[in-house]
Design an enzyme around this catalytic site. Structure first.
Site, mmCIF file in Angstrom:
data_model
loop_
_atom_site.group_PDB
_atom_site.id
_atom_site.type_symbol
_atom_site.label_atom_id
_atom_site.label_comp_id
_atom_site.label_asym_id
_atom_site.label_seq_id
_atom_site.Cartn_x
_atom_site.Cartn_y
_atom_site.Cartn_z
ATOM 1 N N SER A 255 -29.359 98.896 98.017
ATOM 2 C CA SER A 255 -28.216 99.366 97.248
ATOM 3 C C SER A 255 -27.169 98.275 97.158
ATOM 4 O O SER A 255 -27.102 97.387 98.006
ATOM 5 C CB SER A 255 -27.596 100.569 97.936
ATOM 6 O OG SER A 255 -27.098 100.143 99.194
ATOM 7 N N LYS A 256 -26.370 98.389 96.115
ATOM 8 C CA LYS A 256 -25.314 97.415 95.851
ATOM 9 C C LYS A 256 -24.362 97.275 97.020
ATOM 10 O O LYS A 256 -23.812 96.215 97.261
ATOM 11 C CB LYS A 256 -24.499 97.919 94.652
ATOM 12 C CG LYS A 256 -24.913 97.331 93.341
ATOM 13 C CD LYS A 256 -23.773 97.416 92.357
ATOM 14 C CE LYS A 256 -24.037 98.548 91.397
ATOM 15 N NZ LYS A 256 -23.060 98.787 90.392
ATOM 16 N N ARG A 257 -24.128 98.373 97.718
ATOM 17 C CA ARG A 257 -23.177 98.351 98.824
ATOM 18 C C ARG A 257 -23.588 97.352 99.900
ATOM 19 O O ARG A 257 -22.758 96.744 100.550
ATOM 20 C CB ARG A 257 -23.115 99.747 99.484
ATOM 21 C CG ARG A 257 -22.342 100.739 98.692
ATOM 22 C CD ARG A 257 -20.871 100.547 98.976
ATOM 23 N NE ARG A 257 -20.088 101.148 97.909
ATOM 24 C CZ ARG A 257 -19.490 102.320 97.995
ATOM 25 N NH1 ARG A 257 -19.583 102.997 99.104
ATOM 26 N NH2 ARG A 257 -18.804 102.792 96.994
ATOM 27 N N LYS A 258 -24.894 97.239 100.108
ATOM 28 C CA LYS A 258 -25.356 96.432 101.237
ATOM 29 C C LYS A 258 -25.990 95.111 100.854
ATOM 30 O O LYS A 258 -26.127 94.226 101.676
ATOM 31 C CB LYS A 258 -26.334 97.263 102.067
ATOM 32 C CG LYS A 258 -25.625 98.495 102.577
ATOM 33 C CD LYS A 258 -26.408 99.261 103.590
ATOM 34 C CE LYS A 258 -25.556 100.422 104.059
ATOM 35 N NZ LYS A 258 -26.261 101.649 104.190
ATOM 36 N N THR A 261 -27.673 93.434 94.168
ATOM 37 C CA THR A 261 -28.935 93.894 93.569
ATOM 38 C C THR A 261 -29.154 93.341 92.165
ATOM 39 O O THR A 261 -30.197 93.574 91.581
ATOM 40 C CB THR A 261 -28.982 95.436 93.473
ATOM 41 O OG1 THR A 261 -27.818 95.858 92.768
ATOM 42 C CG2 THR A 261 -29.022 96.077 94.844
#
Ligand code: GLU
Length: 490
Positions: A255-258, A261
């Site tokens: 995911s973009k948060r981690k 991407t």
């Protein structure tokens, strides 16, 4: 049989590394068997898909070197390769009509309100949320009359209600088994006549002669519907193979948060396409000779579908950096120079407008832009602490700003306007706590608090406009520098 495989991304947002990963596996499989690799754009969700995003997919696949033999911008004899264009040709409606005529699908007239009521009642009764099939009971002649009269409807699949679905995916030890009773009467054609993903994908895989559908395991749940559709439309199903999803280090879906991407991000950061592909390839399929550095051409010659890693490969940026280093250091001096110049040019384009008004000579750019290039900056306590305030007070200011800015970062609102609003809100809240206190009002005034913030993020008392500077520096650097500055004020 000539192998024909495809990827079928939906053009929403930036091109995703997951698309590159699945593309790479399909590309290698096609190469290994002298087959064709096809790109199809699945843009039937009209609210989320954009032409710009489709364009970015073409560009990123080309940048990576995952060239497709057939696709929207290269053509081919099974086109068009964009689903919205196929909708206009009436392709999906024809197959939906066939299913209705056979009695395998039915028009459903339930509106949003009815479905909402159904959902609430099921939730209250702790039942699974699914369509209760009430329109199945309508006499087909009556349903046809209502459709002909122009009544709004969708077309639903008449899912079996008894028995089990079973499919053995070659990458999995056990077959996937699901009770048909748990599978919804899937909408195939929406109220506006556009197909859902399920109908469109199955129809297109058939019409495009796809022999193997190699895709992410998130689609395994849809497999019963896809096999059923193939069978009831009289198609020979392709072989469906579901590969592990890329994962963050904590095993959650990437995911973009981690992790970044977007393929565009990797390109901007100066990763080489060869390195990104090598990294992705290793996640999916180790080299049979145990090689660490290899090209996809090399992998394509020894690719084995049965050796794909299904166990949720972990996307580890450190590993990518290591592989990038191997490729980068082998570049010819010319290409390495090009890469360096590209990196400088890109940053230059961003920074030049910020410093332009402050230049007297061209070379001034170098010193003015230094805080933007430097990994860390040196903070002088006498500059950090404006006259009339105490180090401990300024530390409090910087810590409060850092806390608010972390939230801006998490909300992905790191722009000049986003950071400015957050910082101003902190000041206003602090002043509101002590409305009568002139010292507090002075401490949290732009003159004092913003000047400390400026020195903290740039290491200098003067800089281009503060929030433009913060936006250009990026969240990671700003937050690191704020923390380092606060540490100096102990
Ligand atoms: N459009 C789907 C996606 O965005 C394709 C899934 C499939 O490969 O069947 O991932």
């Amino acid at each position: 049989m000539t192998v024909r495989v495809r990827i079928a991304p939906s053009p929403t947002g930036d091109p995703h590394v997951g698309t590159a990963y699945i593309g790479l596996l399909n590309w290698c499989f096609a190469k290994r068997h002298g087959g064709k690799f096809i790109l199809r754009i699945e843009d039937t969700d009209r609210t989320r898909c954009t032409e710009a995003s489709a364009q970015a997919i073409y560009n990123s696949l080309k940048w990576l070197g995952l060239n497709y033999d057939e696709g929207p911008d290269v053509g081919g004899d099974r086109g068009p390769y964009v689903q919205s264009e196929r909708v206009k040709l009436g392709i999906y409606k024809r197959y939906a009509d066939q299913l209705v005529a056979q009695g395998d699908a039915y028009p459903c007239f339930c509106g949003a309100e009815t479905l909402d009521g159904m959902r609430k009642a099921q939730m209250a009764a702790k039942q699974p949320i699914m369509y209760d099939r009430r329109c199945r009971g309508i006499d087909p002649a009556e349903a046809a009359r209502r459709v002909a009269a122009g009544e709004t409807h969708v077309v639903r699949m008449k899912t079996p209600t008894t028995g089990d679905f079973s499919y053995k995916d070659r990458l999995r030890a056990k077959p996937t088994v699901k009770a048909w009773a748990d599978i919804d009467d899937q909408v195939l054609l929406k109220g506006d006549g556009w197909p859902t993903y399920h109908l469109a994908a199955v129809v297109d895989d058939h019409l495009m002669g796809i022999t193997h559908v190699i895709r992410a395991e998130e689609w395994l749940n849809s497999l019963p519907k896809h096999i059923w559709l193939n069978q009831h439309l009289g198609f020979t199903p392709p072989e469906y193979v579901h590969v592990g999803l890329l994962r963050n280090a904590d095993k959650s879906k990437i995911s973009k948060r981690k992790n970044p991407t977007s393929v565009l991000w990797y390109r901007q950061q100066g990763y080489l396409p060869e390195a990104l592909l090598n990294f992705l390839a290793q996640l999916g399929h180790s080299h049979p000779e145990g090689k660490e550095q290899f090209s996809i051409q090399d992998l394509g010659s020894c690719f084995d579908l049965d050796r794909i890693n299904v166990a949720g490969p972990v996307f580890d940026l450190k590993k990518l950096d290591h592989i990038q280093g191997l490729w980068f250091r082998q570049l010819s001096p010319e290409r390495m120079r090009d890469e360096v110049v590209r990196a400088i040019d890109e940053r230059f384009a961003q920074l030049f407008p910020l410093v332009r008004e402050r230049l007297t000579r061209g070379a001034d750019f170098i010193s003015l832009a230094e805080p933007f290039y430097a990994v860390t900056v040196n903070h002088r306590v006498d500059e950090l602490v404006p006259k009339g305030s105490e180090p401990v007070q300024i530390r409090g200011v910087l810590e409060a700003f850092a806390k608010a800015l972390k939230e801006v970062q998490a909300a992905e609102q790191w722009t000049a306007a986003g950071t400015e609003a957050a910082v101003r809100a902190v000041c206003a809240a602090e002043i509101a706590k002590a409305p009568e206190d002139a010292a507090i009002a002075a401490l949290w005034s732009p003159k004092v608090a913003f000047s400390a913030l400026r020195v903290a993020v740039t290491g200098r008392p003067n800089s281009p406009p503060l929030f433009d500077t913060i936006a250009a520096l990026g969240a990671v650097r700003c937050l690191e520098r704020l923390a380092a500055a606060a540490l100096k004020l102990r």
